[in-house]
Design a protein around this motif. Structure first.
Motif, PDB file in Angstrom:
ATOM      1  N   TRP A  13       0.561  -1.302   0.035  1.00  0.00           N
ATOM      2  CA  TRP A  13       0.074  -0.144  -0.008  1.00  0.00           C
ATOM      3  C   TRP A  13       0.916   1.153   0.142  1.00  0.00           C
ATOM      4  O   TRP A  13       0.765   2.266  -0.699  1.00  0.00           O
ATOM      5  N   VAL A  41      -5.579   5.163  11.321  1.00  0.00           N
ATOM      6  CA  VAL A  41      -6.607   3.978  11.361  1.00  0.00           C
ATOM      7  C   VAL A  41      -5.949   2.658  11.766  1.00  0.00           C
ATOM      8  O   VAL A  41      -6.787   2.118  12.438  1.00  0.00           O
ATOM      9  N   SER A  49      -9.606  -2.050  19.438  1.00  0.00           N
ATOM     10  CA  SER A  49     -10.558  -3.028  19.142  1.00  0.00           C
ATOM     11  C   SER A  49     -10.080  -4.426  19.689  1.00  0.00           C
ATOM     12  O   SER A  49     -11.053  -5.088  20.164  1.00  0.00           O
ATOM     13  N   PRO A 116     -17.848   5.802  15.119  1.00  0.00           N
ATOM     14  CA  PRO A 116     -17.365   7.072  14.087  1.00  0.00           C
ATOM     15  C   PRO A 116     -18.404   7.794  13.855  1.00  0.00           C
ATOM     16  O   PRO A 116     -19.823   7.502  13.853  1.00  0.00           O
ATOM     17  N   ARG A 120     -20.168  14.083   5.564  1.00  0.00           N
ATOM     18  CA  ARG A 120     -20.281  13.891   4.345  1.00  0.00           C
ATOM     19  C   ARG A 120     -20.616  15.361   3.875  1.00  0.00           C
ATOM     20  O   ARG A 120     -21.262  16.352   4.542  1.00  0.00           O
ATOM     21  N   PRO A 194     -19.770  -0.198  11.864  1.00  0.00           N
ATOM     22  CA  PRO A 194     -18.409   0.174  12.509  1.00  0.00           C
ATOM     23  C   PRO A 194     -17.627   0.596  11.417  1.00  0.00           C
ATOM     24  O   PRO A 194     -16.472   1.348  11.869  1.00  0.00           O
ATOM     25  N   TRP A 195     -17.672   0.167  10.155  1.00  0.00           N
ATOM     26  CA  TRP A 195     -16.986   0.675   9.071  1.00  0.00           C
ATOM     27  C   TRP A 195     -17.471   1.793   8.258  1.00  0.00           C
ATOM     28  O   TRP A 195     -16.807   2.146   7.048  1.00  0.00           O
ATOM     29  N   GLY A 196     -18.483   2.548   8.584  1.00  0.00           N
ATOM     30  CA  GLY A 196     -19.261   3.451   7.658  1.00  0.00           C
ATOM     31  C   GLY A 196     -19.887   2.694   6.728  1.00  0.00           C
ATOM     32  O   GLY A 196     -20.542   1.833   6.805  1.00  0.00           O
ATOM     33  N   ALA A 197     -20.145   3.688   5.731  1.00  0.00           N
ATOM     34  CA  ALA A 197     -21.154   3.120   4.518  1.00  0.00           C
ATOM     35  C   ALA A 197     -20.869   4.043   3.340  1.00  0.00           C
ATOM     36  O   ALA A 197     -20.142   4.812   3.416  1.00  0.00           O
ATOM     37  N   SER A 200     -17.179   6.059   0.940  1.00  0.00           N
ATOM     38  CA  SER A 200     -15.942   5.960   1.793  1.00  0.00           C
ATOM     39  C   SER A 200     -15.751   4.987   2.804  1.00  0.00           C
ATOM     40  O   SER A 200     -15.322   5.377   3.769  1.00  0.00           O
ATOM     41  N   CYS A 202     -14.974   2.300   5.189  1.00  0.00           N
ATOM     42  CA  CYS A 202     -13.531   1.770   5.508  1.00  0.00           C
ATOM     43  C   CYS A 202     -12.863   0.751   4.464  1.00  0.00           C
ATOM     44  O   CYS A 202     -13.315  -0.554   4.647  1.00  0.00           O
TER      45      CYS A 202
HETATM   46  C1  HEM Z   1     -11.314  -1.929  13.706  1.00  0.00           C
HETATM   47  C2  HEM Z   1     -10.712  -1.316  12.955  1.00  0.00           C
HETATM   48  C3  HEM Z   1     -11.158  -0.349  11.962  1.00  0.00           C
HETATM   49  C4  HEM Z   1     -12.425   0.586  12.076  1.00  0.00           C
HETATM   50  C5  HEM Z   1     -13.632   0.406  13.281  1.00  0.00           C
HETATM   51  C6  HEM Z   1     -12.539   1.357  10.977  1.00  0.00           C
HETATM   52  C7  HEM Z   1     -13.386   2.243  10.933  1.00  0.00           C
HETATM   53  C8  HEM Z   1     -13.452   3.378   9.792  1.00  0.00           C
HETATM   54  C9  HEM Z   1     -14.606   4.203   9.298  1.00  0.00           C
HETATM   55  C10 HEM Z   1     -15.673   4.455  10.088  1.00  0.00           C
HETATM   56  C11 HEM Z   1     -14.333   4.876   8.363  1.00  0.00           C
HETATM   57  C12 HEM Z   1     -15.041   6.134   7.829  1.00  0.00           C
HETATM   58  C13 HEM Z   1     -16.238   5.484   6.727  1.00  0.00           C
HETATM   59  C14 HEM Z   1     -17.210   6.468   6.179  1.00  0.00           C
HETATM   60  O1  HEM Z   1     -16.882   7.601   6.428  1.00  0.00           O
HETATM   61  O2  HEM Z   1     -18.152   5.939   5.703  1.00  0.00           O
HETATM   62  C15 HEM Z   1     -12.908   4.538   7.862  1.00  0.00           C
HETATM   63  C16 HEM Z   1     -12.248   4.936   7.052  1.00  0.00           C
HETATM   64  C17 HEM Z   1     -11.171   4.655   6.469  1.00  0.00           C
HETATM   65  N1  HEM Z   1     -10.281   3.348   6.860  1.00  0.00           N
HETATM   66 FE1  HEM Z   1     -10.805   2.457   8.402  1.00  0.00          FE
HETATM   67  N2  HEM Z   1     -11.420   1.254  10.143  1.00  0.00           N
HETATM   68  C18 HEM Z   1     -10.514   0.402  10.704  1.00  0.00           C
HETATM   69  C19 HEM Z   1      -9.325  -0.085  10.471  1.00  0.00           C
HETATM   70  C20 HEM Z   1      -8.665   0.422   9.355  1.00  0.00           C
HETATM   71  C21 HEM Z   1      -7.386  -0.301   8.830  1.00  0.00           C
HETATM   72  C22 HEM Z   1      -6.492  -1.265   9.295  1.00  0.00           C
HETATM   73  C23 HEM Z   1      -7.177   0.516   7.735  1.00  0.00           C
HETATM   74  C24 HEM Z   1      -5.850   0.579   6.638  1.00  0.00           C
HETATM   75  C25 HEM Z   1      -5.131  -0.657   6.641  1.00  0.00           C
HETATM   76  C26 HEM Z   1      -8.290   1.376   7.453  1.00  0.00           C
HETATM   77  C27 HEM Z   1      -8.399   2.351   6.382  1.00  0.00           C
HETATM   78  C28 HEM Z   1      -9.205   3.339   6.141  1.00  0.00           C
HETATM   79  C29 HEM Z   1      -9.091   4.498   5.326  1.00  0.00           C
HETATM   80  C30 HEM Z   1      -7.846   4.758   4.309  1.00  0.00           C
HETATM   81  C31 HEM Z   1     -10.135   5.300   5.323  1.00  0.00           C
HETATM   82  C32 HEM Z   1     -10.624   6.547   4.480  1.00  0.00           C
HETATM   83  C33 HEM Z   1     -11.631   5.954   3.294  1.00  0.00           C
HETATM   84  C34 HEM Z   1     -12.024   7.291   2.679  1.00  0.00           C
HETATM   85  O3  HEM Z   1     -12.125   8.193   2.983  1.00  0.00           O
HETATM   86  O4  HEM Z   1     -12.393   6.976   1.419  1.00  0.00           O
HETATM   87  N3  HEM Z   1      -9.154   1.473   8.354  1.00  0.00           N
HETATM   88  N4  HEM Z   1     -12.427   3.550   8.980  1.00  0.00           N
END
Ligand code: HEM
Length: 261
Positions: A13, A41, A49, A116, A120, A194-197, A200, A202
């Protein structure tokens, strides 16, 4: 950034961004920001977690027993066993696909501890229709945010007894993944976020989910674990982090571990 070129074992990456810089002319300042996001992140979310998942399993012996039995079975089916003088086990992706109970425990952990704020930008005038018939006009240029933690994760109609950890909340009685949750008699599509929707959502979710599962799988096959204080209370969440992603505990937890072989 310069030193990166002479290092081995660079994450794909990270390396791709460097390539992108050369091929697409991405500014170094943008790459720096991107790296900071990756650091944030992965360290800010996955570590806490993993803490919560292991803590909830230790705090709920029935959950620990169910997950342990599952990982032991999967390990045995793979033809491997943990022995004092044996090889380290080879944990494969295939093995991690056979753990519905662990999956449910992970999902339940994230329901309780991932909070989170999903921000938007509004790109065109729109009307947001609520389930109760209310309509909101939202003008282009506004910014809006959704906070599914209180609206969904802790909603007692969708998740009865929402503050309790129930490792099998996301399992059907036949052991398959439960995806049917209801509010006012209607099926709720986004019952945990937890990961959004959307666009964007996650992109690291598969990686992070696997990290959490690998961590617990390996901890449980190699170690016996218990809370030092059997009546340990669940630590409070650091509410100053509400909206940032994974909630952090306000204090440490002492636990004992010993090799199982
Ligand atoms: C338990 C672990 C994690 C949780 C709960 C989590 C949760 C989230 C959430 C809620 C968002 C925003 C989604 C949205 O706006 O709809 C996000 C964005 C993001 N996450 Fe995670 N994340 C986790 C781990 C990771 C890991 C390990 C990586 C990378 C290796 C990662 C990379 C990213 C990136 C690059 C974004 C921005 C995406 C964008 O704006 O297009 N995340 N994450």
């Amino acid at each position: 950034m310069q030193k990166m070129k002479i290092k081995d074992n660079i994450s794909r990456w990270v390396w791709d961004m460097q390539q992108g810089r050369q091929e697409l002319g991405i500014k170094e300042s943008m790459i720096d920001r991107y790296m900071l996001v990756l650091l944030w992140v992965s360290q800010g979310n996955t570590g806490p977690s993993a803490f919560w998942l292991l803590f909830f399993l230790m705090k709920h012996p029935e959950a620990m027993a169910a997950v342990r039995e599952e990982v032991n079975r999967v390990l045995k089916e793979s033809g491997q066993e943990v022995r004092r003088d044996g090889h380290l086990i080879n944990l494969t992706c295939d093995m991690l696909m056979k753990t519905p109970i662990l999956d449910s425990a992970v999902e339940e952990t994230l329901r309780l501890t991932a909070a989170p704020l999903l921000v938007r930008s509004v790109l065109q005038d729109m009307t947001l229709k609520m389930a109760n018939g209310c309509e909101y006009r939202i003008p282009k240029g506004d910014r809006m945010a959704v906070f599914p933690y209180s609206a969904v994760h802790l909603n007692p109609e969708i998740h009865p007894d929402p503050h309790s950890f129930k490792y099998d909340r996301f399992l059907n009685p036949d052991g398959s993944k439960k995806t049917d949750f209801y509010k006012d008699g209607k099926n709720v599509k986004y019952y945990s976020m937890p990961w959004g929707a959307g666009v964007s959502m996650c992109p690291g979710r598969f990686f992070a989910n696997n990290e959490l599962k690998q961590f617990v799988f390996l901890m449980l096959v190699y170690f016996d674990l218990e809370l030092k204080n059997p009546d340990e209370k669940t630590p409070r969440y650091d509410v100053s982090r509400l909206g940032f992603g994974a909630l952090h505990p306000v204090r440490d937890i002492q636990f004992r571990y010993s090799l199982r072989f």
